[in-house]
Design an enzyme around this catalytic site. Structure first.
Site, short mmCIF file in Angstrom:
data_model
loop_
_atom_site.label_atom_id
_atom_site.label_comp_id
_atom_site.label_asym_id
_atom_site.label_seq_id
_atom_site.Cartn_x
_atom_site.Cartn_y
_atom_site.Cartn_z
N GLN A 122 52.47 -25.94 -47.17
CA GLN A 122 53.89 -25.77 -46.87
C GLN A 122 54.76 -26.16 -48.06
O GLN A 122 54.36 -26.96 -48.91
CB GLN A 122 54.27 -26.61 -45.65
N GLU A 208 62.32 -29.28 -39.65
CA GLU A 208 61.53 -30.41 -39.14
C GLU A 208 62.30 -31.72 -39.22
O GLU A 208 63.05 -31.96 -40.17
CB GLU A 208 60.24 -30.55 -39.98
#
Ligand SMILES: *[C@@H]1O[C@H](CO)[C@@H](O)[C@H](O)[C@H]1NC(C)=O
Ligand SMILES: *[C@@H]1O[C@H](CO)[C@@H](O)[C@H](O)[C@H]1NC(C)=O
Ligand SMILES: *[C@@H]1O[C@H](CO)[C@@H](O)[C@H](O)[C@H]1NC(C)=O
Ligand SMILES: *[C@@H]1O[C@H](CO)[C@@H](O)[C@H](O)[C@H]1NC(C)=O
Length: 271
Positions: A122, A208
């Site tokens: 990521q 997130e």
């Protein structure tokens, strides 16, 4: 990042207990890196609200809730790349928040981490606010290792950023952050030796509430993040996010985000 190093030893103990299976050698390397990291900032798989249990999505159209992930997750096989552009938001202290606490959120794209929870490849951007001071970091991560900050790119609110991950195998690949306006980019290449193998089962576009100091950071009001020109590569073909499962953040019974998709974008709003 602005977290102190005071609690590192307790973090090591706590993190070793939850990390995916690692050889003792890798574990030692992992802990050594932890000590050299200033903050231990780490993305994680999505958890069910209020638990440390991974929320395994099941490809239904039902919206799911997590304590830490909002956005869209494609579930299948053969996902080898994910990309999108977004405008870096200005984070705000949430309603009722305190001016001497730091609040953060992160926007990133990634491969795996949900129905495959051994690894996440990521890359993305963190945005934080404390009082009237905002800060941004661009980073890459191959979970379960920690995130590392990119150097050589500075990020500011309003910049249009393209984030891309590209897996060349289950243990290698690249993470790239590009300033779309200037074309300037930074790339990290992983050449094997990673702490977990990809399965290539998930492609995701996520905002997130990441972890630092071994717990979720106080979550910032990030306004809206729209991942546009959102694409994944599945078995060599380009696909959009329209078939993705939607996930939103719920903490202490409050729903904090609202996510939606089109054929080429994923929008996550703080609500
Ligand atoms: C880290 O956690 C400890 C308790 O576990 C807390 O007292 C401390 O304020 C935290 N530090 C940061 C920077 O959040
Ligand atoms: C999976 O699908 C069912 C509906 O078929 C749904 O009720 C359930 O909450 C879904 N999500 C998870 C994470 O199991
Ligand atoms: C990125 O692009 C913006 C224009 O959108 C520019 O103002 C900024 O300085 C650029 N950042 C870097 C690090 O090149
Ligand atoms: C990718 O390949 C796998 C295995 O051959 C297959 O099951 C899957 O349906 C394929 N996905 C697409 C989008 O073609």
């Amino acid at each position: 990042m602005k977290f102190s190093v005071t609690f590192i030893s307790s973090i090591i103990l706590a993190t070793a207990a939850v990390a995916a299976p690692l050889t003792s050698q890798r574990k030692a390397r992992h802990e050594a890196r932890r000590i050299t990291r200033s903050n231990g900032r780490e993305s994680h798989p999505p958890y069910k609200p209020g638990t440390n249990e991974i929320l395994h999505l099941n490809k239904t159209s039902k919206e799911e809730y997590s304590s830490n992930w909002a956005g869209a997750v494609l579930i299948g096989t053969g996902y080898t790349a994910v990309t999108a552009e977004f405008t870096v938001p200005t984070p705000k202290v949430p309603t009722g928040g305190s001016s001497n606490k730091q609040y953060c959120a992160s926007a990133w794209v990634g491969i795996d981490g949900d129905t495959c929870d051994t690894a996440i490849l990521q890359t993305g951007v963190d945005f934080c606010i404390q009082g009237s001071s905002v800060s941004y970091d661009a980073w890459y991560e191959w979970y379960p290792d920690y995130a590392y900050d990119f150097s050589g790119i500075s990020i500011a609110a309003g910049n249009v950023i393209r984030v891309t991950v590209d897996a060349t195998s289950q243990t290698s690949g690249t993470a790239t952050v590009e300033n779309v306006s200037t074309g300037k980019s930074v790339t990290h290449t992983f050449n094997g030796g990673v702490d977990g193998n990809l399965c290539e089962y998930n492609a995701e576009w996520i905002v997130e509430d990441f972890q630092s100091n071994n717990s979720l950071v106080p979550f910032a009001n990030f306004g809206t993040v729209t991942f546009s020109n959102a694409e994944a590569t599945d078995n060599g073909s380009t696909v959009g996010p329209s078939g993705a499962t939607l996930i939103d953040i719920k903490q202490s019974n409050a729903i904090l985000t609202s996510s939606s998709v089109t054929s080429s974008s994923v929008t996550v709003k703080y609500v």
